[in-house]
Design an enzyme around this catalytic site. Structure first.
Site, PDB file in Angstrom:
ATOM      1  N   GLU A   1      -3.105  -8.206   5.893  1.00 41.93           N
ATOM      2  CA  GLU A   1      -2.543  -8.443   7.233  1.00 41.93           C
ATOM      3  C   GLU A   1      -2.683  -9.919   7.618  1.00 41.93           C
ATOM      4  O   GLU A   1      -2.636 -10.272   8.797  1.00 41.93           O
ATOM      5  CB  GLU A   1      -3.217  -7.568   8.296  1.00 41.93           C
ATOM      6  CG  GLU A   1      -3.144  -6.084   8.033  1.00 41.93           C
ATOM      7  CD  GLU A   1      -1.764  -5.498   8.259  1.00 41.93           C
ATOM      8  OE1 GLU A   1      -0.839  -6.266   8.542  1.00 41.93           O
ATOM      9  OE2 GLU A   1      -1.621  -4.284   8.125  1.00 41.93           O
TER      10      GLU A   1
ATOM     11  N   GLY B   1       0.806  -1.204   0.000  1.00 37.57           N
ATOM     12  CA  GLY B   1       0.000   0.000   0.000  1.00 37.57           C
ATOM     13  C   GLY B   1       0.841   1.256   0.000  1.00 37.57           C
ATOM     14  O   GLY B   1       1.778   1.387   0.789  1.00 37.57           O
TER      15      GLY B   1
END
Length: 671
Positions: free
Chosen positions: A462, A211
């Protein structure tokens, strides 16, 4: 009556809660309760909801009909605005985690892409420097990160190793002659670069889905397998496990990528396009010794590797504290977005009429008055309350000083489990609320459909949720020793099987916690028995020379169904316990109703709890009846329960207000 009218009457008869004998008969089983919005709001958030209200600025007006490039530029401008206007305390100021947590929480109410950008930059990138870097690195880079002058990213996952960070293939070799680390992505499944030519010809491994890497980041925290010269033979390499390095990606002035680094955009996604995900390759990039985030290990000034841990897994676990903190952020964000979706869907259903009137001459029935609609949304509402308090507890643990490996491990295990169950709950809630709003749920300006697309990835970033639950099972199994499980049979006999219970008992926190705890113990016994049998079989095979002993990870995968059941049981019990703790601390009794519905719904709908037959069939049926009774009481207080979430109107979809006007000639189709 006309045929369409007959059909509407028939549908209304099926859906009408007033004709539901269970709800009618049990309306007094759960005592009447009158909840207070202000009391509940303070229990949820304290006195301060300032930041989510503050986001009502022109720059934060929602825009949906834009390209991904425009969305990224807009979020960059928003984040820079936040940084310039007190988004968080500066590095040099006293630590105030509550302030940052409050602002980050407000971002999760506002937009998942901007929240993700904040989590990546502040939580993972800046957080890694803060937690793992030297004082010199902190003093130099954290002020620039705070001001967003040096935006950064967190480069861990690879094309071939998404949820398996231990398997990453990016390498860092210590070059004693140059006095630096050499960072390199060696092959197909590691994508972080050799050269453009080798990229085309050999498709080397790349660091993937990073990201902010595609356009925004100037710096990155990069993770790599560290190799140092063997102390006894410098011609051989000694592997020291995974370490983090602070690496410049682009020229600060020109924004051009630096030599040896190749970055590409991951392209258009099905959602979250306001976050620019990128792919990174490193081609023998030199990294100065001082740029290693070496709190737990690195090359010292004498050129010798040193670490406080001898065990590489312990060392890696300590370094990944920020990844666990990222999972905490996902748990909190998931709850907040579930609150938004439920607020929109329930308020819409309180004004939307459908399927005819219940009596001649009346208006059509509000869809929120149908029992079917209540059963669709109210259990999710109660579960959101439960998950709120679980997320707040783990957030407090995030900020607590963790000095023992046991504390770090527990934090990692619980945060992994909450990340899984909370994000799954969000996706379930978004799907249910989207359906509950019909076609209006698809309209971007009503938020739910847009959130559904933006949040889908939360189940895998995650860490994939099912993989995270394997982590929970592995970390929790040692806590349930044979001694703890020895009383299982008598516990079951004495507490549940062959017993009858009053409604008051079935509704009590003590009984519900006992049943959830029993589920954990029973699941641990089933899993540990299976693990022991597999190990015994493997040991016999190894003794015969036919195979080697399997790892615990592979055994847990072999018994995946039992592993997942045990992990879920551990986290579900933890969530209920935290809700009960909050309930007992609250002297008004405001949380009792949502706790009752949350636990009863789990007992009635959790496939594992039902099929294990912990209680007799008659008790199970009574639990189902009480679900209807608690739903009835929730319906009487739903305005208060939803209003206490404190979601400002500017963060809601238009159908949460006057949905007729929003769909008129001057509606918002061009947003």
């Amino acid at each position: 009556m006309t045929s369409p009218t007959l059909r509407l009457a028939a549908i209304a008869g099926h859906l009408d809660s007033s004709q539901d004998p269970v709800s009618s008969a049990l309306s007094t089983s759960v005592p009447p309760v009158q909840l207070n919005r202000d009391t509940l709001s303070i229990l949820l958030d304290g006195e301060d909801q300032t930041w989510r209200k503050w986001l009502k600025q022109p720059l934060f007006k929602y825009k949906y009909n834009i390209t991904k490039e425009e969305a990224v530029k807009l979020n960059q401008a928003r984040f820079r605005y936040l940084a310039e206007n007190g988004f968080r305390q500066k590095w040099s100021e006293p630590n105030d985690p509550a302030k940052y947590d409050g602002i980050q929480e407000a971002l999760s109410y506002y937009d998942n892409a901007l929240s993700t950008m904040g989590g990546a930059h502040v939580g993972l990138y800046s957080g890694s420097i803060r937690e793992l870097g030297s004082e010199e690195l902190k003093a130099k880079y954290l002020p620039l990160a705070d001001s967003f002058e040096l935006p950064g990213c967190f480069a861990l996952t690879e094309l071939g190793h998404g949820s398996n960070p231990r398997g990453i293939e990016t390498e860092a070799h210590w070059d004693a002659k140059q006095g630096c680390y050499i960072l390199h992505t060696p092959n197909t499944t590691a994508q972080k670069a050799r050269t453009i030519l080798s990229l085309i010809d050999m498709n080397p491994e790349q660091i993937y889905w990073i990201g902010a890497a595609a356009e925004t980041a100037i710096m990155s925290v990069v993770w790599a397998q560290l190799y140092v010269p063997h102390p006894e033979d410098s011609s051989r390499w000694q592997h020291q496990g995974i370490h983090a390095f602070l690496v410049p990606l682009r020229d600060r002035a020109t924004h051009a990528t630096l030599p040896g680094i190749t970055i590409r955009n991951c392209g258009m996604k099905s959602g979250l396009n306001g976050m620019d995900n990128g792919r990174i390759w490193f081609d023998h990039v030199p990294v100065p010794r001082t740029m290693c985030l070496d709190k737990y290990g690195g090359i010292n000034e004498e050129g010798v590797y040193e670490s406080m841990f001898q065990n590489k897994d312990q060392r890696f676990g300590g370094q990944l504290v920020n990844l666990s903190e990222g999972r905490v952020g996902l748990a909190v964000s998931s709850v907040n977005m579930a609150k938004i979706a439920l607020t929109i869907a329930i308020r819409y259903a309180q004004t939307r009429r459908q399927f005819g009137a219940r009596e001649f001459g009346q208006l059509e029935t509000l869809i929120m008055d149908y029992n079917l609609h209540q059963r669709r949304l109210y259990p999710l509402l109660a579960q959101t309350y439960a998950m709120h308090f679980a997320a707040r507890t783990i957030a407090k643990l995030k900020d607590a000083e963790k000095t023992e490996l046991k504390e770090i491990k527990q934090f990692h295990v619980i945060s992994s489990g909450l990340k899984s169950l909370h994000t799954w709950h969000l996706l379930d809630t978004l799907q249910a609320t989207r359906e509950a709003c019909g076609g209006q749920g698809l309209k971007s300006s009503n938020r739910i459909g847009h959130m559904k697309a933006d949040c889908d990835t939360m189940a895998t970033y995650e860490g994939d949720n099912q993989v995270m639950l394997i982590t929970v099972a592995k970390g929790s199994l040692p806590d349930y020793s044979p001694k703890k499980r020895s009383a299982l049979q008598s516990f079951n006999k004495d507490k549940f099987v062959g017993q009858t219970f009053s409604d008051a008992t079935l509704l009590s926190a003590e009984w519900q916690l006992d049943l959830f705890q029993h589920h954990v113990l029973a699941a641990s016994l089933r899993l540990s028995t299976a693990v022991a049998k597999t190990r015994a079989t493997s040991a016999a095979a190894a003794a015969a020379g036919s195979s080697s002993a399997p790892s615990l990870d592979s055994i847990l995968d072999q018994h995946a169904a039992l592993s997942q059941e045990f992990a879920r049981a551990v986290i579900e019990h933890w969530i209920l316990n935290e809700l009960v703790v909050a309930e007992r601390a609250d002297k008004t009794g405001a949380l009792t109703l949502v706790r009752q519905l949350h636990a009863l719904w789990k007992m009635d709908m959790d496939a594992n709890m039902v099929r294990r037959r912990y209680v007799d069939e008659g008790v199970q049926e009574r639990v189902r009846d009480l679900v209807g009774a608690t739903i009835h009481r929730v319906h009487e207080n739903v305005d208060v329960l939803v209003g206490a979430f404190g979601v400002p109107d500017h963060l809601l979809g238009s159908i949460a207000g006057d949905w007729v006007e929003a769909n008129g000639v001057d509606g918002d189709e061009d947003i």
